[in-house]
Scaffold this motif. Structure first.
Motif, short mmCIF file in Angstrom:
data_model
loop_
_atom_site.label_atom_id
_atom_site.label_comp_id
_atom_site.label_asym_id
_atom_site.label_seq_id
_atom_site.Cartn_x
_atom_site.Cartn_y
_atom_site.Cartn_z
N THR A 86 0.85 -1.47 0.18
CA THR A 86 -0.34 0.08 -0.02
C THR A 86 0.65 0.97 -0.06
O THR A 86 2.10 1.37 -0.39
CB THR A 86 -0.88 0.05 1.22
OG1 THR A 86 0.32 0.66 2.84
CG2 THR A 86 -1.74 -1.16 1.54
N ALA A 87 0.48 2.56 -0.06
CA ALA A 87 1.06 3.28 -0.59
C ALA A 87 1.87 3.53 1.23
O ALA A 87 2.29 4.35 1.07
CB ALA A 87 0.57 4.70 -0.54
N GLU A 90 7.86 8.64 -2.71
CA GLU A 90 6.54 9.05 -2.30
C GLU A 90 5.92 9.56 -3.19
O GLU A 90 4.12 9.38 -3.98
CB GLU A 90 5.98 10.44 -1.22
CG GLU A 90 4.89 10.60 -0.94
CD GLU A 90 5.64 12.46 -0.41
OE1 GLU A 90 5.17 13.32 -0.38
OE2 GLU A 90 5.61 12.27 1.39
N LYS A 138 2.20 7.56 -5.65
CA LYS A 138 0.61 8.30 -5.98
C LYS A 138 0.36 8.10 -6.99
O LYS A 138 -0.87 8.71 -7.91
CB LYS A 138 0.59 9.33 -5.60
CG LYS A 138 1.31 8.99 -3.72
CD LYS A 138 0.82 10.62 -2.76
CE LYS A 138 0.64 10.76 -1.40
NZ LYS A 138 1.14 12.37 -0.77
N ASP A 139 1.23 7.92 -7.58
CA ASP A 139 0.94 7.77 -8.95
C ASP A 139 1.01 6.57 -10.29
O ASP A 139 2.30 6.00 -10.36
CB ASP A 139 2.84 8.64 -10.20
CG ASP A 139 3.12 9.07 -11.55
OD1 ASP A 139 1.47 8.77 -11.89
OD2 ASP A 139 3.72 9.06 -12.13
N GLN A 140 0.29 5.75 -9.78
CA GLN A 140 0.09 4.78 -10.84
C GLN A 140 0.39 3.52 -10.35
O GLN A 140 1.34 3.36 -11.10
CB GLN A 140 -0.40 4.85 -11.93
CG GLN A 140 -1.13 3.57 -12.53
CD GLN A 140 -1.94 3.92 -14.22
OE1 GLN A 140 -1.86 4.91 -14.60
NE2 GLN A 140 -2.39 3.03 -14.82
N TRP A 141 0.88 3.04 -8.94
CA TRP A 141 1.94 1.81 -8.76
C TRP A 141 1.19 0.90 -9.31
O TRP A 141 0.67 0.58 -9.64
CB TRP A 141 1.51 1.96 -6.78
CG TRP A 141 1.79 0.81 -6.60
CD1 TRP A 141 1.70 -0.36 -6.24
CD2 TRP A 141 3.76 0.37 -5.86
NE1 TRP A 141 2.22 -1.35 -6.06
CE2 TRP A 141 3.66 -0.90 -6.00
CE3 TRP A 141 4.51 1.48 -6.64
CZ2 TRP A 141 5.06 -1.34 -5.71
CZ3 TRP A 141 5.98 0.65 -5.82
CH2 TRP A 141 6.11 -0.60 -6.07
#
Length: 177
Positions: free
Chosen positions: A8-9, A39, A43-46
């Motif tokens: 997860t993020a 970081e 958040k950029d389309q993992w």
């Protein structure tokens, strides 16, 4: 056995925070917004944002003259073999979404080894399949000759699929055992 890690993020940010310098860690603990190297890409389309950040500094139209193109640094024969030419003659001329579509096809066959340095950086390994509209576990298991069939595929991915093996969410990345 190889295994794709589904982070997860929050887990990735926690891991990145653990790698911060002592000054950055103190700033983080104090509530200051200390940027972490992971970081933004999480958040950029993992995971594709992170792979692109590593491969091309996030430049989806990269053409540096090294024989690799686009955000995910496709080698031209790979781009051609996995259907990239239906979008553009080189990856750097295709959109981000088109590059990711081709990358998902590469991932199913070559696994994360297609991006050896960057996949290792983010703990990605093995082969994977991104669920498409109309996919079922049975169909995916047949397509990839999964030993043990859909049950083995489900067992390997229960944590991302959930309690009902008949409810696959489009876009979910499944580990191929």
């Amino acid at each position: 056995m190889s295994m794709i890690r589904y982070w997860t993020a929050g887990a990735v940010l926690a891991a990145a925070t653990a790698l911060l310098s002592p000054a950055q860690a103190r700033a983080e603990e104090a509530g200051a917004a200390a940027p972490t190297p992971v970081e933004a890409c999480v958040k950029d389309q993992w995971p594709w944002g992170c792979v692109a950040a590593c491969e091309s500094s996030g430049d989806w139209h990269a053409n540096t003259g090294n024989g690799f193109y686009g955000g995910l640094q496709f080698w031209q024969p790979t781009w051609d073999e996995f259907g990239g030419r239906r979008y553009a003659r080189r990856a750097d001329l295709a959109t981000r979404a088109q590059q990711i579509t081709v990358a998902e096809a590469v991932l199913r066959v070559q696994g994360w080894g297609a991006w050896p340095v960057c996949s290792k950086r983010y703990g990605l390994s093995g082969r994977a399949h991104v669920v498409q509209r109309g996919d079922t576990l049975s169909a995916i298991a047949r397509r990839f000759a999964t030993k043990g069939g859909w049950q083995a595929l489900y067992a390997a991915n229960r944590s991302v699929i959930g309690a009902d093996p008949n409810r696959l969410m489009v876009g979910t990345m499944l580990r191929l055992p």
